[in-house]
Design a protein around this motif. Sequence first.
Motif, PDB file in Angstrom:
ATOM      1  N   GLN A   1       0.830  -1.201   0.000  1.00  0.00           N
ATOM      2  CA  GLN A   1       0.000   0.000   0.000  1.00  0.00           C
ATOM      3  C   GLN A   1       0.863   1.250   0.000  1.00  0.00           C
ATOM      4  OE1 GLN A   1      -2.020  -0.512   3.740  1.00  0.00           O
ATOM      5  NE2 GLN A   1      -3.847  -1.314   2.737  1.00  0.00           N
ATOM      6  N   CYS A   2       0.294   2.349  -0.488  1.00  0.00           N
ATOM      7  CA  CYS A   2       0.974   3.647  -0.472  1.00  0.00           C
ATOM      8  C   CYS A   2       1.272   4.057   0.973  1.00  0.00           C
ATOM      9  CB  CYS A   2       0.094   4.694  -1.144  1.00  0.00           C
ATOM     10  SG  CYS A   2       0.735   6.363  -0.984  1.00  0.00           S
ATOM     11  N   ARG A   3       2.481   4.527   1.218  1.00  0.00           N
ATOM     12  CA  ARG A   3       2.880   4.956   2.560  1.00  0.00           C
ATOM     13  C   ARG A   3       2.021   6.093   3.086  1.00  0.00           C
ATOM     14  NH1 ARG A   3       7.567   2.738   3.776  1.00  0.00           N
ATOM     15  NH2 ARG A   3       8.626   1.822   1.992  1.00  0.00           N
ATOM     16  N   PHE A   4       1.472   6.889   2.167  1.00  0.00           N
ATOM     17  CA  PHE A   4       0.664   8.025   2.600  1.00  0.00           C
ATOM     18  C   PHE A   4      -0.834   7.729   2.554  1.00  0.00           C
ATOM     19  CE2 PHE A   4      -1.651  11.930   1.129  1.00  0.00           C
ATOM     20  CZ  PHE A   4      -1.830  12.452   2.399  1.00  0.00           C
ATOM     21  N   CYS A   5      -1.371   7.420   1.365  1.00  0.00           N
ATOM     22  CA  CYS A   5      -2.835   7.343   1.239  1.00  0.00           C
ATOM     23  C   CYS A   5      -3.401   5.928   1.345  1.00  0.00           C
ATOM     24  CB  CYS A   5      -3.285   8.024  -0.049  1.00  0.00           C
ATOM     25  SG  CYS A   5      -2.979   7.051  -1.532  1.00  0.00           S
ATOM     26  N   ARG A   6      -2.498   4.921   1.472  1.00  0.00           N
ATOM     27  CA  ARG A   6      -2.906   3.530   1.691  1.00  0.00           C
ATOM     28  C   ARG A   6      -3.580   2.860   0.492  1.00  0.00           C
ATOM     29  NH1 ARG A   6       0.615   3.237   5.386  1.00  0.00           N
ATOM     30  NH2 ARG A   6       0.270   4.497   7.217  1.00  0.00           N
TER      31      ARG A   6
ATOM     32  N   VAL B   1       5.009   4.231  -8.203  1.00  0.00           N
ATOM     33  CA  VAL B   1       4.308   5.500  -8.059  1.00  0.00           C
ATOM     34  C   VAL B   1       2.851   5.210  -7.691  1.00  0.00           C
ATOM     35  CG1 VAL B   1       3.903   5.636 -10.581  1.00  0.00           C
ATOM     36  CG2 VAL B   1       3.681   7.706  -9.164  1.00  0.00           C
ATOM     37  N   CYS B   2       2.338   5.953  -6.709  1.00  0.00           N
ATOM     38  CA  CYS B   2       0.946   5.769  -6.294  1.00  0.00           C
ATOM     39  C   CYS B   2       0.024   6.448  -7.321  1.00  0.00           C
ATOM     40  CB  CYS B   2       0.714   6.364  -4.909  1.00  0.00           C
ATOM     41  SG  CYS B   2      -1.024   6.314  -4.394  1.00  0.00           S
ATOM     42  N   GLU B   3      -0.936   5.692  -7.827  1.00  0.00           N
ATOM     43  CA  GLU B   3      -1.848   6.225  -8.849  1.00  0.00           C
ATOM     44  C   GLU B   3      -2.789   7.260  -8.289  1.00  0.00           C
ATOM     45  OE1 GLU B   3      -3.904   3.250 -11.251  1.00  0.00           O
ATOM     46  OE2 GLU B   3      -2.293   1.839 -10.785  1.00  0.00           O
ATOM     47  N   SER B   4      -2.911   7.291  -6.975  1.00  0.00           N
ATOM     48  CA  SER B   4      -3.876   8.190  -6.368  1.00  0.00           C
ATOM     49  C   SER B   4      -3.245   9.517  -5.915  1.00  0.00           C
ATOM     50  CB  SER B   4      -4.532   7.476  -5.198  1.00  0.00           C
ATOM     51  OG  SER B   4      -5.357   8.349  -4.496  1.00  0.00           O
ATOM     52  N   CYS B   5      -2.084   9.450  -5.215  1.00  0.00           N
ATOM     53  CA  CYS B   5      -1.504  10.684  -4.670  1.00  0.00           C
ATOM     54  C   CYS B   5      -0.172  11.051  -5.336  1.00  0.00           C
ATOM     55  CB  CYS B   5      -1.325  10.569  -3.151  1.00  0.00           C
ATOM     56  SG  CYS B   5      -0.009   9.438  -2.671  1.00  0.00           S
ATOM     57  N   PHE B   6       0.330  10.202  -6.244  1.00  0.00           N
ATOM     58  CA  PHE B   6       1.571  10.434  -6.998  1.00  0.00           C
ATOM     59  C   PHE B   6       2.833  10.458  -6.123  1.00  0.00           C
ATOM     60  CE2 PHE B   6      -1.853  12.039  -9.623  1.00  0.00           C
ATOM     61  CZ  PHE B   6      -1.619  11.343 -10.800  1.00  0.00           C
TER      62      PHE B   6
HETATM   63 ZN   LIG Z   1      -0.832   7.388  -2.362  1.00  0.00          ZN
END
Ligand SMILES: [Zn+2]
Length: 407
Positions: A3-8, A46-51
């Motif tokens: 999961q993304c470290r920031f937005c999960r 790269v996170c598709e949601s928060c970049f």
């Molecule tokens: Zn993210």
Amino acid sequence: MSQCRFCRKPLTRTFIDLGLQPLANSYRRFDQLQFTEPRYPLHAKVCESCFLVQVDHDVPPDAIFSDYAYFSSYSPSWVEHARHYAKAMISRFALHENSLVVEIASNDGYLLQHFGTAGIGVLGIEPAGNVAKEAEARGIKTEVAFFNRDTAARLRAAGVQADLMAANNVLAHVPDINEFVSGFPLILSDQGVLTVEFPHLLNLIEQTQFDTIYHEHYSYLSLLACERIFGAHGMRVFDVEELPTHGGSLRLFVCHNSADHKPAEGLTRVRQKEKWAGIGDLATYGGFNARAEEIRDELKDFLRDTKEENLNVAAYGAAAKGNTLLNYCGINTDLISVVFDKNPHKQNHYLPGSQIPIKSPDLITHTKPDVLLILPWNLRDEIMAEQSTLKGWGGRFVTAIPRLNIF
Ligand SMILES: [Zn+2]
């Protein structure tokens, strides 16, 4: 799935896969060379949601930081950078003898010393005990701890309220970015300013600086991603400066949402620049892997050619970024005999992975290399000036990134 470290959100998009790599700062002693060193996947996504660009691995932070050999004071340009910073902040935010400056990851006190000599109160927070000891020795009060919500809460309870907080080149180094950032508002005073510096993702992409990717760097940051991260913790960015350090960095000025600081021109400028460059567009992140492969092939071809010509090739600067480059390219002592580095804590050790021996630059005039590959390309001018005697025996300087360059 990770999961993304920031937005999960699930991480599915590869930015670059650098394969299995040893920890870039785990310099080895001679007696350790007989043992296989641990290697971990180094895969940036790269996170598709928060970049947020981030490496996807589970190396324990203790393994990464326990034998930390980097002392900031060994780089003159870095010490100079710190001096300029202190002068600019004291003047812009009218800091005085009753102000408090807190630095996160304060290293050996190379930055806080400039506030201290100006009579301003300072407090360093540094996880590495050995470097904190050097800071204390030069009179910089230092808390040996990882900065996080708990550390911040403890300091707040002890009355710490900072007028200026500096977190330079540290945000990228934290595995749990939310836990870390949530500590800032606790010890930042109502009108206090937090400055955060990090290598700008935009330059990493545009100049194919894949060698700045290593396990210790968990995140590769843009203004876009940072505004979302600080926003999630009740803070906002009000100004941005672009700096030449580390191949192009950003300095963000951050405050509480409720503070009086007005949005400045630098914020609009960098937001616009990132928009034009497509930082918020997934297509921008494609093709990076292929460009890194081209650089790798170019460097290996060059080194094989020099070997065929019986030239003596050495490297300069036992920096972490050099280790990613050498290990990604599969370069070892077969192609590079020695690496020179000024830091006595690194000398007479060996680079992780490539096992190239690290020696004092005093030996360059004895070794007389025909080619000196500068690994920390961001310090190229400084190193070329210091080692100009190389030209005396017809030696050449080489850098590999953004493309192979011979000087
Ligand atoms: Zn993210």
